[in-house]
Write a protein that holds these residues in place. Structure first.
Motif, PDB file in Angstrom:
ATOM      1  N   CYS A 159       0.829  -1.212   0.000  1.00 53.26           N
ATOM      2  CA  CYS A 159       0.000   0.000   0.000  1.00 53.26           C
ATOM      3  C   CYS A 159       0.866   1.266   0.000  1.00 53.26           C
ATOM      4  N   CYS A 161       3.951   1.793   0.683  1.00 56.80           N
ATOM      5  CA  CYS A 161       4.899   1.978   1.786  1.00 56.80           C
ATOM      6  C   CYS A 161       6.322   1.556   1.436  1.00 56.80           C
ATOM      7  N   THR A 163       9.960   0.755  -0.318  1.00 56.00           N
ATOM      8  CA  THR A 163      10.846   1.675  -1.029  1.00 56.00           C
ATOM      9  C   THR A 163      10.766   1.524  -2.549  1.00 56.00           C
ATOM     10  N   ALA A 167       7.178   7.827  -7.953  1.00 54.34           N
ATOM     11  CA  ALA A 167       6.203   8.843  -8.370  1.00 54.34           C
ATOM     12  C   ALA A 167       5.250   8.246  -9.400  1.00 54.34           C
ATOM     13  N   HIS A 170       2.340   6.293  -7.879  1.00 49.41           N
ATOM     14  CA  HIS A 170       1.238   7.140  -7.396  1.00 49.41           C
ATOM     15  C   HIS A 170       0.444   7.748  -8.553  1.00 49.41           C
ATOM     16  N   ARG A 171       1.140   8.128  -9.628  1.00 48.05           N
ATOM     17  CA  ARG A 171       0.408   8.747 -10.754  1.00 48.05           C
ATOM     18  C   ARG A 171      -0.535   7.733 -11.392  1.00 48.05           C
ATOM     19  N   ALA A 174      -3.530   7.383  -9.203  1.00 46.83           N
ATOM     20  CA  ALA A 174      -4.430   8.524  -9.425  1.00 46.83           C
ATOM     21  C   ALA A 174      -5.346   8.245 -10.617  1.00 46.83           C
ATOM     22  N   GLN A 246       8.253  -4.559  14.236  1.00 55.84           N
ATOM     23  CA  GLN A 246       7.316  -3.450  14.428  1.00 55.84           C
ATOM     24  C   GLN A 246       7.425  -2.795  15.794  1.00 55.84           C
TER      25      GLN A 246
ATOM     26  N   TYR B 150       3.857  15.099   3.317  1.00 56.77           N
ATOM     27  CA  TYR B 150       3.538  13.677   3.155  1.00 56.77           C
ATOM     28  C   TYR B 150       2.945  13.109   4.442  1.00 56.77           C
ATOM     29  N   CYS B 159      -2.730   5.944   4.977  1.00 59.10           N
ATOM     30  CA  CYS B 159      -1.825   5.502   3.903  1.00 59.10           C
ATOM     31  C   CYS B 159      -2.597   5.179   2.616  1.00 59.10           C
ATOM     32  N   PHE B 160      -3.406   6.143   2.190  1.00 59.60           N
ATOM     33  CA  PHE B 160      -4.108   6.082   0.893  1.00 59.60           C
ATOM     34  C   PHE B 160      -5.215   5.020   0.853  1.00 59.60           C
ATOM     35  N   HIS B 170      -2.939  11.261  -4.620  1.00 58.90           N
ATOM     36  CA  HIS B 170      -1.835  10.467  -5.180  1.00 58.90           C
ATOM     37  C   HIS B 170      -0.897  11.336  -6.020  1.00 58.90           C
ATOM     38  N   ALA B 173       1.360  13.094  -3.708  1.00 58.64           N
ATOM     39  CA  ALA B 173       2.350  12.138  -3.179  1.00 58.64           C
ATOM     40  C   ALA B 173       3.461  11.903  -4.200  1.00 58.64           C
ATOM     41  N   ALA B 174       3.084  11.794  -5.474  1.00 57.07           N
ATOM     42  CA  ALA B 174       4.083  11.596  -6.545  1.00 57.07           C
ATOM     43  C   ALA B 174       5.075  12.762  -6.543  1.00 57.07           C
ATOM     44  N   GLU B 175       4.562  13.986  -6.477  1.00 52.98           N
ATOM     45  CA  GLU B 175       5.458  15.154  -6.477  1.00 52.98           C
ATOM     46  C   GLU B 175       6.354  15.177  -5.242  1.00 52.98           C
ATOM     47  N   ILE B 177       7.483  12.634  -3.547  1.00 48.84           N
ATOM     48  CA  ILE B 177       8.546  11.645  -3.723  1.00 48.84           C
ATOM     49  C   ILE B 177       9.637  12.233  -4.611  1.00 48.84           C
ATOM     50  N   GLU B 178       9.226  12.930  -5.651  1.00 46.68           N
ATOM     51  CA  GLU B 178      10.213  13.567  -6.527  1.00 46.68           C
ATOM     52  C   GLU B 178      10.991  14.675  -5.807  1.00 46.68           C
ATOM     53  N   PHE B 183       9.261   8.617   2.383  1.00 49.00           N
ATOM     54  CA  PHE B 183       7.943   8.039   2.686  1.00 49.00           C
ATOM     55  C   PHE B 183       8.043   6.710   3.420  1.00 49.00           C
ATOM     56  N   ASN B 184       9.101   5.951   3.157  1.00 50.37           N
ATOM     57  CA  ASN B 184       9.229   4.647   3.808  1.00 50.37           C
ATOM     58  C   ASN B 184       9.385   4.822   5.324  1.00 50.37           C
ATOM     59  N   ASN B 187       6.044   6.242   6.906  1.00 50.03           N
ATOM     60  CA  ASN B 187       4.993   5.236   7.059  1.00 50.03           C
ATOM     61  C   ASN B 187       5.344   4.192   8.103  1.00 50.03           C
ATOM     62  N   ARG B 188       6.633   3.892   8.223  1.00 51.22           N
ATOM     63  CA  ARG B 188       7.043   2.926   9.258  1.00 51.22           C
ATOM     64  C   ARG B 188       6.746   3.505  10.632  1.00 51.22           C
ATOM     65  N   GLU B 192       3.679   1.273  11.363  1.00 50.65           N
ATOM     66  CA  GLU B 192       4.262  -0.039  11.649  1.00 50.65           C
ATOM     67  C   GLU B 192       4.857  -0.155  13.032  1.00 50.65           C
TER      68      GLU B 192
END
Lengths: 315, 315
Positions: A159, A161, A163, A167, A170-171, A174, A246, B150, B159-160, B170, B173-175, B177-178, B183-184, B187-188, B192
């Motif tokens: 989902c 998360c 690595t 991008a 996600h696109r 979308a 965790q 983020y 988480c979406f 989304h 989120a893509a932007e 990441i760029e 994000f990893n 989200n952890r 997690e």
């Protein structure tokens, strides 16, 4: 054997008919998502196509096949999706191994033999490839197709998360939402639903948890007796390895699972750059930096002691 | 009081200085993500800005403030982010309530009093608004700013996963990441990581689980004694309500939590369109279709019996 572009692949699919679409054995969300998405897309432009499910369709993925009925035709063109190596064809290997016309995959290590091959290892999921391919064929992405593609992307990225998420991932998500995919239902099925047996197994496993190295190492185990007492299958064992890592403060989570052959299958998950692969290499195993595995022969007490000793040296 | 566009908001921020940015009480990932993102953005173009954290910064969000040091200046312009009502200012209410120059929010129910207000209820997170705003100001989104934005988006959408997630969510989120967001790690931390106390509480709660209505209703509870025996605070109690609904076949998950005042706080989560709000309305509560709550006075046995009886009528 020819490496082709995605546009070539789209031309090949458009100029052929009567497809068999092969998934890998122990089919997961990505291989099934690819296969059903491509099948529905090809059928929507009047072609004949069947998904060759490799083994049983796991019950949680039945929603992918809700609109699917097997068609009757003689196969003329074989496509494999998300299959990284011939051996992963399992029971289908002997029948199809040397008959694959088009191989579509996202594993950099792909070793398939096929007339035409397209591999893009920058894609988090093979379903990303299928998405671009269906668009290249100018086929409309229906809600059903969108559900299939989203399933592959979501399950292969945990989902969004892991690595491997990019991008582009996600696109595409979308666009799938705009095409009407039911992401809430899909994620609930794949990430939020547990069987009662699974919950019982988790509770039992929590009871085995011990901490070492000032709380930086957590270790859990399952024995054959535990598994038997719950009548637990592979579904219930899935995901246990993520539990010890965790916990707050844990840098190395170790899961030991007793096997029939007198060994323990050991899964190691790490945080903060601790090298799980190096750790497992000490016992003849390996894998990725944050997720590796090995097998160790011995009884519970001995194997656990070996692992704790090694963890103390690393942490 | 003036409803403005996001472009107006960007002009206002660019033409003012010495900002206090207010978060809501019990600050979460979205309000904190908004505040730190906006603060870092304004500072990056030479302005002075402080985040006024409402209460304590939860320890899991300290990464948002890693690059933050309080600046010394006299406040000239007050911005509130993700604050839906004056009462949610908590301890800040008396000092700031009638001094807010700009209110930025994504709650359709927003009832704030401010000179200028921008509310966009189509945004899953207020951080989506902050993202568009920072771009409108033509400020570069650094990895630190991307991490803040983020965080708000990921925590407010589970988480979406939640239905508030949109194609825009989304694409942002893509932007991010760029722009280099981690994000990893985010989200952890947010999805997690569990404390040991939390795991103990979960195990204790699993022991209370009972099924009714042929497995369609699952009910769990916590008592004051259980909470005391674990020295568990609100952090450990958070998220328990999602447990019973996760089980395969369960359409209504009920969580009962004993409170000091002799009542049970009841949380109801449903699947497949079962109306949790109607269910809770029977007991004077309410909420959303899939997630609602109510309070019932009585001892454990009585309250549980009332809930099971009601569930049997609905399911």
């Amino acid at each position: 054997m020819k490496k082709i572009t995605l546009l070539d692949a789209s031309t090949l699919l458009l100029s052929n008919d009567n497809f068999h679409i092969l998934t890998h054995r122990y089919p997961d969300g990505d291989t099934l998502g690819c296969a059903f998405a491509l099948c529905y897309a090809l059928r929507s432009i009047g072609k004949k196509a069947n998904v060759i499910i490799n083994g049983n369709l796991p019950s949680k993925f039945t929603y992918l096949a809700e609109k699917y009925e097997k068609q009757d035709f003689e196969c003329c063109y074989v496509v494999s999706v998300d299959v990284a190596a011939p051996s992963l064809l399992g029971d289908l290997q002997s029948e199809y191994e040397d008959k694959i016309d088009l191989c579509l995959d996202h594993h950099g290590s792909n070793s398939m033999v096929a007339k035409n091959i397209f591999v893009d290892a920058t894609c988090a999921a093979a379903c990303e490839i299928i998405h671009v391919l269906i668009k290249a064929m100018k086929i409309k992405i229906t809600p059903d197709i969108a559900n299939c593609i989203y399933t592959g992307i979501s399950t292969d990225t945990g989902c969004f998360c892991y690595t491997n998420t990019t991008a582009q991932t996600h696109r595409i998500a979308a666009e799938l939402i705009e095409c009407g995919c039911d992401f809430n239902k899909i994620n609930r099925i794949n990430f939020e639903t547990k069987t009662r047996a699974k919950i019982k197994m988790e509770r039992m496993v929590y009871d085995t948890m011990e901490f070492y190295c000032s709380g930086k190492c957590a270790i859990i185990y399952t024995t054959l007796a535990m598994q038997k007492s719950l009548d637990a299958g592979d579904d219930e064992m899935e995901g246990l390895a993520s539990i010890p890592r965790q916990i707050e403060g844990v840098k190395m989570g170790i899961t030991m699972r007793e096997k029939e052959d007198g060994t323990f299958k050991v899964s190691v998950r790490t945080n903060d750059g601790i090298n799980a692969s190096d750790f497992c290499a000490r016992f003849g195993g390996g894998g990725h930096i944050a997720a590796s595995g090995c097998s160790i022969k011995g009884d519970l007490k001995t194997v656990k002691y070996m692992l704790i000793k090694a963890a103390e040296e690393v942490l």
